[in-house]
Design a protein around this motif. Structure first.
Motif, PDB file in Angstrom:
ATOM      1  N   ILE A   1       2.882   1.846   7.959  1.00  0.00           N
ATOM      2  CA  ILE A   1       3.918   0.937   8.468  1.00  0.00           C
ATOM      3  C   ILE A   1       4.871   0.428   7.386  1.00  0.00           C
ATOM      4  CG2 ILE A   1       2.524   0.260  10.454  1.00  0.00           C
ATOM      5  CD1 ILE A   1       2.071  -2.459   8.971  1.00  0.00           C
ATOM      6  N   GLY A   2       4.550   0.731   6.117  1.00  0.00           N
ATOM      7  CA  GLY A   2       5.431   0.298   5.045  1.00  0.00           C
ATOM      8  C   GLY A   2       4.814   0.543   3.694  1.00  0.00           C
ATOM      9  N   GLU A   3       5.435  -0.046   2.681  1.00  0.00           N
ATOM     10  CA  GLU A   3       4.913   0.099   1.322  1.00  0.00           C
ATOM     11  C   GLU A   3       5.278  -1.131   0.504  1.00  0.00           C
ATOM     12  OE1 GLU A   3       6.865   3.152  -1.217  1.00  0.00           O
ATOM     13  OE2 GLU A   3       8.126   3.495   0.541  1.00  0.00           O
ATOM     14  N   PHE A   4       4.596  -1.271  -0.629  1.00  0.00           N
ATOM     15  CA  PHE A   4       4.918  -2.356  -1.555  1.00  0.00           C
ATOM     16  C   PHE A   4       4.624  -1.923  -2.984  1.00  0.00           C
ATOM     17  CE2 PHE A   4       0.500  -3.382  -0.283  1.00  0.00           C
ATOM     18  CZ  PHE A   4      -0.123  -3.561  -1.514  1.00  0.00           C
ATOM     19  N   GLU A   5       5.289  -2.596  -3.913  1.00  0.00           N
ATOM     20  CA  GLU A   5       5.026  -2.381  -5.331  1.00  0.00           C
ATOM     21  C   GLU A   5       3.887  -3.290  -5.762  1.00  0.00           C
ATOM     22  OE1 GLU A   5       8.573  -2.896  -7.677  1.00  0.00           O
ATOM     23  OE2 GLU A   5       9.699  -1.520  -6.405  1.00  0.00           O
ATOM     24  N   ILE A   6       3.144  -2.828  -6.745  1.00  0.00           N
ATOM     25  CA  ILE A   6       2.036  -3.597  -7.280  1.00  0.00           C
ATOM     26  C   ILE A   6       2.542  -4.504  -8.387  1.00  0.00           C
ATOM     27  CG2 ILE A   6      -0.141  -3.445  -8.566  1.00  0.00           C
ATOM     28  CD1 ILE A   6      -0.563  -0.711  -7.129  1.00  0.00           C
ATOM     29  N   GLY A   7       2.238  -5.794  -8.264  1.00  0.00           N
ATOM     30  CA  GLY A   7       2.534  -6.749  -9.336  1.00  0.00           C
ATOM     31  C   GLY A   7       1.357  -6.742 -10.289  1.00  0.00           C
ATOM     32  N   GLU A   8       0.714  -7.888 -10.432  1.00  0.00           N
ATOM     33  CA  GLU A   8      -0.476  -7.969 -11.265  1.00  0.00           C
ATOM     34  C   GLU A   8      -1.702  -7.572 -10.449  1.00  0.00           C
ATOM     35  OE1 GLU A   8      -1.014 -11.334 -14.042  1.00  0.00           O
ATOM     36  OE2 GLU A   8       0.768 -12.142 -13.052  1.00  0.00           O
ATOM     37  N   ILE A   9      -2.743  -7.146 -11.159  1.00  0.00           N
ATOM     38  CA  ILE A   9      -4.034  -6.903 -10.525  1.00  0.00           C
ATOM     39  C   ILE A   9      -5.032  -7.832 -11.189  1.00  0.00           C
ATOM     40  CG2 ILE A   9      -5.887  -5.258 -10.091  1.00  0.00           C
ATOM     41  CD1 ILE A   9      -3.754  -3.040 -10.102  1.00  0.00           C
ATOM     42  N   PHE A  10      -5.636  -8.701 -10.376  1.00  0.00           N
ATOM     43  CA  PHE A  10      -6.623  -9.653 -10.887  1.00  0.00           C
ATOM     44  C   PHE A  10      -8.029  -9.130 -10.645  1.00  0.00           C
ATOM     45  CE2 PHE A  10      -3.084 -12.543  -9.460  1.00  0.00           C
ATOM     46  CZ  PHE A  10      -2.648 -12.876 -10.731  1.00  0.00           C
ATOM     47  N   ASN A  11      -8.901  -9.332 -11.618  1.00  0.00           N
ATOM     48  CA  ASN A  11     -10.316  -8.998 -11.493  1.00  0.00           C
ATOM     49  C   ASN A  11     -11.093 -10.164 -12.077  1.00  0.00           C
ATOM     50  OD1 ASN A  11     -12.851  -7.856 -11.350  1.00  0.00           O
ATOM     51  ND2 ASN A  11     -12.510  -6.416 -13.006  1.00  0.00           N
ATOM     52  N   PHE A  12     -11.635 -11.017 -11.194  1.00  0.00           N
ATOM     53  CA  PHE A  12     -12.321 -12.232 -11.618  1.00  0.00           C
ATOM     54  C   PHE A  12     -13.582 -12.449 -10.804  1.00  0.00           C
ATOM     55  CE2 PHE A  12      -7.786 -13.440 -12.503  1.00  0.00           C
ATOM     56  CZ  PHE A  12      -7.905 -13.600 -13.875  1.00  0.00           C
ATOM     57  N   ASP A  13     -14.370 -13.431 -11.249  1.00  0.00           N
ATOM     58  CA  ASP A  13     -15.466 -13.904 -10.411  1.00  0.00           C
ATOM     59  C   ASP A  13     -14.826 -14.496  -9.161  1.00  0.00           C
ATOM     60  OD1 ASP A  13     -15.529 -17.126 -10.627  1.00  0.00           O
ATOM     61  OD2 ASP A  13     -14.865 -16.237 -12.522  1.00  0.00           O
TER      62      ASP A  13
ATOM     63  N   ILE B   1       1.238  -8.362  -4.257  1.00  0.00           N
ATOM     64  CA  ILE B   1       2.211  -7.605  -3.467  1.00  0.00           C
ATOM     65  C   ILE B   1       3.622  -8.026  -3.868  1.00  0.00           C
ATOM     66  CG2 ILE B   1       3.086  -7.276  -1.116  1.00  0.00           C
ATOM     67  CD1 ILE B   1       0.048  -7.884  -0.280  1.00  0.00           C
ATOM     68  N   LYS B   2       4.434  -7.026  -4.262  1.00  0.00           N
ATOM     69  CA  LYS B   2       5.830  -7.293  -4.639  1.00  0.00           C
ATOM     70  C   LYS B   2       6.735  -6.293  -3.935  1.00  0.00           C
ATOM     71  CE  LYS B   2       6.418  -9.538  -8.308  1.00  0.00           C
ATOM     72  NZ  LYS B   2       6.528 -10.212  -9.566  1.00  0.00           N
ATOM     73  N   ASN B   3       7.954  -6.693  -3.700  1.00  0.00           N
ATOM     74  CA  ASN B   3       8.995  -5.807  -3.149  1.00  0.00           C
ATOM     75  C   ASN B   3       8.502  -4.988  -1.959  1.00  0.00           C
ATOM     76  OD1 ASN B   3      10.740  -6.714  -5.200  1.00  0.00           O
ATOM     77  ND2 ASN B   3       9.941  -5.189  -6.604  1.00  0.00           N
ATOM     78  N   LYS B   4       8.010  -5.689  -0.952  1.00  0.00           N
ATOM     79  CA  LYS B   4       7.509  -5.019   0.243  1.00  0.00           C
ATOM     80  C   LYS B   4       8.661  -4.444   1.069  1.00  0.00           C
ATOM     81  CE  LYS B   4       7.220  -9.423   2.638  1.00  0.00           C
ATOM     82  NZ  LYS B   4       8.301  -9.992   1.902  1.00  0.00           N
ATOM     83  N   LYS B   5       8.374  -3.342   1.751  1.00  0.00           N
ATOM     84  CA  LYS B   5       9.385  -2.699   2.595  1.00  0.00           C
ATOM     85  C   LYS B   5       8.691  -2.167   3.841  1.00  0.00           C
ATOM     86  CE  LYS B   5      11.917   1.569   2.665  1.00  0.00           C
ATOM     87  NZ  LYS B   5      12.109   2.797   1.926  1.00  0.00           N
ATOM     88  N   LYS B   6       9.025  -2.748   4.986  1.00  0.00           N
ATOM     89  CA  LYS B   6       8.446  -2.280   6.246  1.00  0.00           C
ATOM     90  C   LYS B   6       9.313  -1.153   6.790  1.00  0.00           C
ATOM     91  CE  LYS B   6       6.417  -3.841  10.524  1.00  0.00           C
ATOM     92  NZ  LYS B   6       6.101  -4.957  11.390  1.00  0.00           N
ATOM     93  N   PHE B   7       8.679  -0.079   7.233  1.00  0.00           N
ATOM     94  CA  PHE B   7       9.413   1.046   7.791  1.00  0.00           C
ATOM     95  C   PHE B   7       9.925   0.700   9.185  1.00  0.00           C
ATOM     96  CE2 PHE B   7       6.359   3.905   5.194  1.00  0.00           C
ATOM     97  CZ  PHE B   7       7.106   3.720   4.057  1.00  0.00           C
ATOM     98  N   LYS B   8      11.158   1.104   9.489  1.00  0.00           N
ATOM     99  CA  LYS B   8      11.719   0.878  10.827  1.00  0.00           C
ATOM    100  C   LYS B   8      10.905   1.656  11.856  1.00  0.00           C
ATOM    101  CE  LYS B   8      16.410  -0.402   9.727  1.00  0.00           C
ATOM    102  NZ  LYS B   8      17.229   0.035   8.625  1.00  0.00           N
TER     103      LYS B   8
END
Length: 126
Positions: A49-61, A95-102
Motif C-alpha cells: 500500500i506504500g513505502e517509507f524511508e528508514i530514519g534511525e533504528i533503535f535497539n534497546f531494552d 518512519i520518514k518520508n512516507k508515500k501511500k500508493f494511489k
C-alpha cells in the motif's frame, strides 16, 4: 536497497495517516544498505500500500525503547509489552518520508514476490 515488511492493516494505515512513526520488530535485517521499506498490508488486504524511508533504528531494552517511542508508537503500552513478551530487547524503525500508493500493488504481479513472514529484501531500480 529496500525490504518488504508484512504489517497488519490497522498498523499499516496508521503509518500513512501519520499516527504511527515507528515500526516495531523483534528481529531486523542485518544489511546496512537497506534505506526504505515497502509496506505489505497483510490479510485481509494483501497488497503493497506504500513505502517509507528508514530514519534511525533503535535497539534497546523494552523500557527504554517504549520511553523513546511511546509518543509516536501508534500502539498502546499493553500491546507493546504483549508483542515483545518473550524478549528483553526490541527494535524500532523510525518512519520518514512516507508515500501511500494511489493504487495498491500486488506483491506477485508487480514485484514477483511472495508475502514475507516478517521482512524480505528487495532490489529495485526505483
Amino acid at each position: 536497497m529496500k525490504v518488504v515488511m508484512s504489517i497488519k492493516p490497522k498498523f499499516a494505515n496508521k503509518i500513512f495517516d501519520g499516527t504511527k512513526k515507528f515500526e516495531f520488530r523483534k528481529a531486523i535485517f542485518k544489511n546496512q544498505n537497506v534505506t526504505s521499506v515497502l509496506v505489505y498490508a497483510s490479510s485481509p488486504v494483501q497488497k503493497v500500500i506504500g513505502e517509507f524511508e528508514i530514519g534511525e533504528i533503535f535497539n534497546f531494552d523494552l523500557k527504554t525503547l517504549w520511553d523513546k517511542t511511546k509518543e509516536h508508537s501508534g500502539i498502546t503500552e499493553d500491546y507493546f509489552y504483549e508483542y515483545f513478551a518473550d524478549r528483553k530487547n526490541g527494535f524500532a524503525i523510525q518512519i520518514k518520508n512516507k508515500k501511500k500508493f494511489k493504487i495498491p500493488k500486488s506483491l506477485k504481479e508487480d514485484y514477483n514476490l511472495t508475502p514475507p513472514q516478517s521482512f524480505a529484501y528487495f532490489n529495485s531500480d526505483e
